[in-house]
Write a protein that holds these residues in place. Structure first.
Motif, PDB file in Angstrom:
ATOM      1  N   PRO A 278       0.783  -1.141   0.037  1.00 16.05           N
ATOM      2  CA  PRO A 278       0.070   0.063   0.154  1.00 16.05           C
ATOM      3  C   PRO A 278       0.821   1.355   0.051  1.00 16.05           C
ATOM      4  O   PRO A 278       0.516   2.295  -0.533  1.00 16.05           O
ATOM      5  CB  PRO A 278      -0.954  -0.138   1.409  1.00 16.05           C
ATOM      6  CG  PRO A 278      -0.901  -1.766   1.360  1.00 16.05           C
ATOM      7  CD  PRO A 278       0.433  -2.316   0.990  1.00 16.05           C
ATOM      8  N   ASP A 279       2.015   1.291   0.851  1.00 16.02           N
ATOM      9  CA  ASP A 279       3.006   2.527   0.640  1.00 16.02           C
ATOM     10  C   ASP A 279       3.385   2.773  -0.497  1.00 16.02           C
ATOM     11  O   ASP A 279       3.843   3.913  -0.829  1.00 16.02           O
ATOM     12  CB  ASP A 279       3.968   2.237   1.849  1.00 16.02           C
ATOM     13  CG  ASP A 279       3.373   2.257   3.095  1.00 16.02           C
ATOM     14  OD1 ASP A 279       2.231   2.730   3.166  1.00 16.02           O
ATOM     15  OD2 ASP A 279       4.106   1.675   4.025  1.00 16.02           O
ATOM     16  N   ASN A 280       3.667   1.809  -1.543  1.00 14.09           N
ATOM     17  CA  ASN A 280       4.206   2.080  -2.894  1.00 14.09           C
ATOM     18  C   ASN A 280       3.394   1.983  -4.049  1.00 14.09           C
ATOM     19  O   ASN A 280       3.732   2.721  -4.778  1.00 14.09           O
ATOM     20  CB  ASN A 280       5.467   0.934  -2.988  1.00 14.09           C
ATOM     21  CG  ASN A 280       6.628   1.036  -1.966  1.00 14.09           C
ATOM     22  OD1 ASN A 280       6.511   1.952  -1.226  1.00 14.09           O
ATOM     23  ND2 ASN A 280       7.222  -0.131  -2.021  1.00 14.09           N
ATOM     24  N   ALA A 281       2.310   1.297  -4.119  1.00 12.39           N
ATOM     25  CA  ALA A 281       1.588   0.973  -5.322  1.00 12.39           C
ATOM     26  C   ALA A 281       0.949   2.383  -5.671  1.00 12.39           C
ATOM     27  O   ALA A 281       0.754   2.812  -7.069  1.00 12.39           O
ATOM     28  CB  ALA A 281       0.264   0.164  -4.762  1.00 12.39           C
ATOM     29  N   ALA A 282       0.469   3.294  -4.847  1.00 11.94           N
ATOM     30  CA  ALA A 282       0.234   4.645  -5.388  1.00 11.94           C
ATOM     31  C   ALA A 282       1.149   5.437  -6.098  1.00 11.94           C
ATOM     32  O   ALA A 282       0.529   6.509  -6.956  1.00 11.94           O
ATOM     33  CB  ALA A 282      -0.629   5.347  -4.308  1.00 11.94           C
ATOM     34  N   ASP A 283       2.324   5.352  -6.017  1.00 12.53           N
ATOM     35  CA  ASP A 283       3.289   6.420  -6.489  1.00 12.53           C
ATOM     36  C   ASP A 283       4.699   5.636  -6.657  1.00 12.53           C
ATOM     37  O   ASP A 283       5.377   5.835  -5.625  1.00 12.53           O
ATOM     38  CB  ASP A 283       3.332   7.511  -6.008  1.00 12.53           C
ATOM     39  CG  ASP A 283       3.994   8.755  -6.920  1.00 12.53           C
ATOM     40  OD1 ASP A 283       5.129   8.067  -7.754  1.00 12.53           O
ATOM     41  OD2 ASP A 283       3.955   9.729  -7.076  1.00 12.53           O
ATOM     42  N   VAL A 284       4.868   4.741  -7.436  1.00 15.88           N
ATOM     43  CA  VAL A 284       6.115   3.968  -7.360  1.00 15.88           C
ATOM     44  C   VAL A 284       7.251   4.619  -7.588  1.00 15.88           C
ATOM     45  O   VAL A 284       8.333   4.510  -6.740  1.00 15.88           O
ATOM     46  CB  VAL A 284       6.032   3.019  -8.759  1.00 15.88           C
ATOM     47  CG1 VAL A 284       7.429   2.170  -9.059  1.00 15.88           C
ATOM     48  CG2 VAL A 284       4.916   1.810  -8.611  1.00 15.88           C
ATOM     49  N   LEU A 285       7.245   5.631  -8.175  1.00 16.29           N
ATOM     50  CA  LEU A 285       8.745   6.428  -8.423  1.00 16.29           C
ATOM     51  C   LEU A 285       8.942   7.207  -7.122  1.00 16.29           C
ATOM     52  O   LEU A 285      10.037   7.473  -6.919  1.00 16.29           O
ATOM     53  CB  LEU A 285       8.441   7.282  -9.705  1.00 16.29           C
ATOM     54  CG  LEU A 285       8.477   6.608 -11.158  1.00 16.29           C
ATOM     55  CD1 LEU A 285       8.547   7.861 -12.163  1.00 16.29           C
ATOM     56  CD2 LEU A 285       9.798   5.773 -11.207  1.00 16.29           C
ATOM     57  N   ALA A 286       7.716   7.783  -6.512  1.00 18.26           N
ATOM     58  CA  ALA A 286       7.944   8.662  -5.389  1.00 18.26           C
ATOM     59  C   ALA A 286       8.512   7.680  -4.285  1.00 18.26           C
ATOM     60  O   ALA A 286       9.477   7.990  -3.239  1.00 18.26           O
ATOM     61  CB  ALA A 286       6.979   9.313  -4.999  1.00 18.26           C
ATOM     62  N   ALA A 287       8.071   6.485  -4.220  1.00 16.03           N
ATOM     63  CA  ALA A 287       8.641   5.670  -3.193  1.00 16.03           C
ATOM     64  C   ALA A 287      10.089   5.022  -3.147  1.00 16.03           C
ATOM     65  O   ALA A 287      10.709   4.807  -2.413  1.00 16.03           O
ATOM     66  CB  ALA A 287       7.520   4.375  -2.921  1.00 16.03           C
ATOM     67  N   LEU A 288      10.261   4.595  -4.601  1.00 18.21           N
ATOM     68  CA  LEU A 288      11.463   4.088  -4.731  1.00 18.21           C
ATOM     69  C   LEU A 288      12.607   5.063  -4.900  1.00 18.21           C
ATOM     70  O   LEU A 288      13.886   4.592  -4.940  1.00 18.21           O
ATOM     71  CB  LEU A 288      11.254   2.880  -6.086  1.00 18.21           C
ATOM     72  CG  LEU A 288      10.381   1.754  -5.787  1.00 18.21           C
ATOM     73  CD1 LEU A 288      10.430   0.943  -6.907  1.00 18.21           C
ATOM     74  CD2 LEU A 288      10.584   1.045  -4.330  1.00 18.21           C
ATOM     75  N   ALA A 289      12.535   6.107  -5.873  1.00 17.32           N
ATOM     76  CA  ALA A 289      13.537   6.957  -6.095  1.00 17.32           C
ATOM     77  C   ALA A 289      14.545   7.398  -5.159  1.00 17.32           C
ATOM     78  O   ALA A 289      15.604   7.351  -5.417  1.00 17.32           O
ATOM     79  CB  ALA A 289      12.895   8.436  -6.648  1.00 17.32           C
ATOM     80  N   PRO A 290      13.963   7.668  -3.862  1.00 15.92           N
ATOM     81  CA  PRO A 290      15.157   8.086  -2.906  1.00 15.92           C
ATOM     82  C   PRO A 290      16.181   7.165  -2.637  1.00 15.92           C
ATOM     83  O   PRO A 290      17.551   7.025  -2.550  1.00 15.92           O
ATOM     84  CB  PRO A 290      14.372   8.347  -1.689  1.00 15.92           C
ATOM     85  CG  PRO A 290      13.123   8.748  -2.344  1.00 15.92           C
ATOM     86  CD  PRO A 290      12.762   7.895  -3.413  1.00 15.92           C
ATOM     87  N   ALA A 291      15.736   5.445  -2.549  1.00 10.30           N
ATOM     88  CA  ALA A 291      16.392   4.446  -2.310  1.00 10.30           C
ATOM     89  C   ALA A 291      17.151   4.211  -3.420  1.00 10.30           C
ATOM     90  O   ALA A 291      18.621   3.678  -3.283  1.00 10.30           O
ATOM     91  CB  ALA A 291      15.721   3.354  -1.912  1.00 10.30           C
ATOM     92  N   VAL A 292      16.893   4.294  -4.560  1.00  7.61           N
ATOM     93  CA  VAL A 292      17.515   4.078  -5.924  1.00  7.61           C
ATOM     94  C   VAL A 292      18.529   4.868  -6.183  1.00  7.61           C
ATOM     95  O   VAL A 292      19.583   4.597  -6.724  1.00  7.61           O
ATOM     96  CB  VAL A 292      16.672   3.923  -7.159  1.00  7.61           C
ATOM     97  CG1 VAL A 292      17.366   3.527  -8.245  1.00  7.61           C
ATOM     98  CG2 VAL A 292      15.757   2.715  -6.802  1.00  7.61           C
ATOM     99  N   LEU A 293      18.375   6.319  -6.323  1.00  8.54           N
ATOM    100  CA  LEU A 293      19.021   7.225  -6.523  1.00  8.54           C
ATOM    101  C   LEU A 293      19.707   8.053  -5.836  1.00  8.54           C
ATOM    102  O   LEU A 293      20.727   9.016  -5.924  1.00  8.54           O
ATOM    103  CB  LEU A 293      18.318   8.272  -7.744  1.00  8.54           C
ATOM    104  CG  LEU A 293      17.671   7.676  -8.794  1.00  8.54           C
ATOM    105  CD1 LEU A 293      16.760   8.613  -9.556  1.00  8.54           C
ATOM    106  CD2 LEU A 293      18.928   7.501  -9.915  1.00  8.54           C
ATOM    107  N   GLY A 294      19.112   8.320  -4.325  1.00  3.62           N
ATOM    108  CA  GLY A 294      19.479   9.315  -3.343  1.00  3.62           C
ATOM    109  C   GLY A 294      18.968  10.257  -3.240  1.00  3.62           C
ATOM    110  O   GLY A 294      17.996  10.589  -4.296  1.00  3.62           O
ATOM    111  N   GLY A 295      18.879  11.182  -2.439  1.00  2.00           N
ATOM    112  CA  GLY A 295      17.855  12.281  -2.203  1.00  2.00           C
ATOM    113  C   GLY A 295      17.728  13.521  -3.420  1.00  2.00           C
ATOM    114  O   GLY A 295      16.817  13.738  -3.740  1.00  2.00           O
ATOM    115  N   GLY A 296      19.088  13.665  -3.789  1.00  3.52           N
ATOM    116  CA  GLY A 296      19.319  14.793  -4.833  1.00  3.52           C
ATOM    117  C   GLY A 296      18.693  14.384  -6.041  1.00  3.52           C
ATOM    118  O   GLY A 296      17.805  15.209  -6.837  1.00  3.52           O
TER     119      GLY A 296
END
Length: 492
Positions: A278-296
């Motif tokens: 439920p935390d990721n399904a609504a917006d995959v990029l917003a949920a995963l991008a920090p862990a994948v790419l870092g904050g910046g």
């Protein structure tokens, strides 16, 4: 009979040759809003299809591509900015053209624009450091209305300016998705992509398959907006059709790459960090991008989703105003919608009215409830499947007398559009059946799902509106297929 405007440089006053193939492709891709669409849809597709989510993206693309062939062939014969309105009218008559090619298309676009404006507003507030306001319904609505106002003003200025803006916005989206995908595939702990994820038999029955395909229709939908600019395009008989096919193929490659990367990184589980949670399904990029790419770099992805939504707003306005221009020019809407701006050469009145209507719909749906707005967005899939399906069948019926003229005509004007149209209608029927369930979506009335009531209800409301329009625009409805301009296929 056809009542066409003769001011300006085309019969409707538009400026021919304003955009070429590249600009047409950019407008088509931008209207789909690839970064936004994959961000808010991939998780829900994963919930339905699991590891078969890439297969759903691929199978959902098949009827889209087949429909794109129908659009291409019909545009070659009848290059009119009214597109499916004109084509359906020529094939099945004015009532079907007004309802399926006019009302249903505009209704779907209005509802989609409410989602685009809200998502764009929420991301914008977050990027401006106003995250607390991004969770405030009133602040988001006000910002969304302002975004609609800005997009409306830009669309009024003309296609050349709109296309120039779209180049930059589209480049940011594609580069952000590419960076996310490469980083996700290369991340520690990421699993190797499996060819099994493309298995077309990996679905748990026809129901989940149909639901997944309808969801995928939403993320591909919008490319046909570029066809509405056909009268302003270089080589209007060929360029829009080529651009439609190219844009759909680019979308397929982009979505499959992003889906493979996201599943490789996070998996499809419904708990923890999986795409189905439920935390990721609504917006995959917003949920995963920090862990994948870092904050910046994650902020760049957020910016890409924001501009994706805003650029889609712009192309929705471009496409819808030209569709109403065509309807008015052919006597199916008030003549005011056929007014062309004397300096910009755009349907300024229609653009302004449509932008204002989207703002009103946004405010009304927001006031009703956030759940109601969410169900309205889910209902768009039904409307898309209906008018795409009818357009595919219209292609076959319109060219029926010449299908045996060559193998090419039989394939691209007959068999492929027929298959696409039937697939769309089948998906419409099955999903409408599933949507009756009160558990489908977030609302229900009298034991019937709110998504069904909104989707089918808007179609029935359109049928009632068409009856009223028949009384108001008697000439258009009386003259039938001859109400729209263009040669008949039997003359060729």
């Amino acid at each position: 009979m056809s009542t066409l405007i003769t001011t300006g440089t085309t019969t409707k006053g538009l400026r021919p040759g304003s955009v070429g193939l590249l600009a047409s492709v950019a407008l088509g891709l931008s209207s789909v809003a690839p970064a936004y669409s994959i961000a808010v849809t991939l998780g829900f597709v994963t919930v339905v299809a699991g590891d078969a989510a890439p297969a759903a993206l691929l199978l959902g693309f098949v009827p889209i591509l087949l429909t794109a062939f129908a659009f291409r062939e019909l545009n070659r014969e009848l290059p009119d900015c009214g597109t499916t309105f004109v084509w359906t009218t020529r094939a099945f008559g004015p009532f079907a053209g007004w309802l399926s090619g006019g009302w249903v298309v505009q209704c779907a676009t209005l509802i989609a624009m409410t989602a685009l404006a809200r998502v764009g507003a929420g991301y914008l507030l977050g990027l401006l450091g106003l995250s607390d306001r991004a969770g405030n319904g009133a602040a988001v609505t006000v910002t969304a209305v302002l975004l609609l106002g800005g997009a409306t003003l830009l669309a009024r200025r003309g296609l050349q300016l709109a296309a120039a803006v779209q180049y930059a916005l589209l480049a940011l989206q594609l580069l952000a998705l590419l960076a996310f995908g490469v980083a996700a595939l290369a991340a520690d702990g990421a699993t190797a992509p499996s060819p099994g994820w493309l298995d077309p038999f990996g679905f748990d029955g026809f129901g989940p398959f149909a639901e997944a395909v309808i969801l995928c229709l939403y993320i591909y939908w919008g490319w046909d907006a570029l066809i509405t600019a056909n009268e302003e395009t270089v080589d209007s008989a060929r360029t829009p059709g080529r651009a439609a096919v190219i844009s759909t193929l680019v979308l397929l490659a982009t979505y499959l790459f992003t889906a493979f990367a996201a599943i490789s990184f996070a998996g499809t589980g419904t708990e923890g960090g999986g795409l189905g949670s439920p935390d990721n399904a609504a917006d995959v990029l917003a949920a995963l991008a920090p862990a994948v790419l870092g904050g910046g770099l994650a902020t760049v992805v957020q910016l890409a989703v924001c501009v994706s939504a805003v650029s889609a707003l712009l192309t929705c306005l471009v496409g819808s105003s030209r569709a109403t221009l065509s309807m008015a020019s052919h006597g199916a809407l008030p003549r005011r919608f056929a007014r062309i701006h004397p300096r910009h050469g755009t349907p300024a009145f229609g653009t302004t009215v449509f932008g204002a209507a989207a703002a009103v719909v946004l405010v009304l749906l927001t006031l009703l409830s956030a759940d109601f707005l969410g169900d309205a967005i889910l209902s768009v899939g039904l409307l898309i499947a209906l008018y795409y399906g009818v357009t595919g069948l219209a292609c076959v019926w319109y060219f029926r007398r010449t299908l045996r003229r060559s193998a090419r005509d039989l394939l691209f004007r007959g068999l492929l559009p027929l298959a696409g149209g039937l697939m769309m209608i089948a998906a419409f029927a099955r999903t409408a059946y599933d949507m009756v369930d009160p558990g489908y979506g977030s609302t229900s009335v009298g034991g019937v799902g709110g998504v069904f009531l909104l989707g089918v209800g808007s179609i029935l409301l359109g049928a009632a509106a068409a009856l009223l329009a028949r009384a108001r625009f008697r000439a258009f409805f009386r003259t039938g297929r001859d109400s729209v301009a263009g040669p008949t296929v039997k003359d060729h």
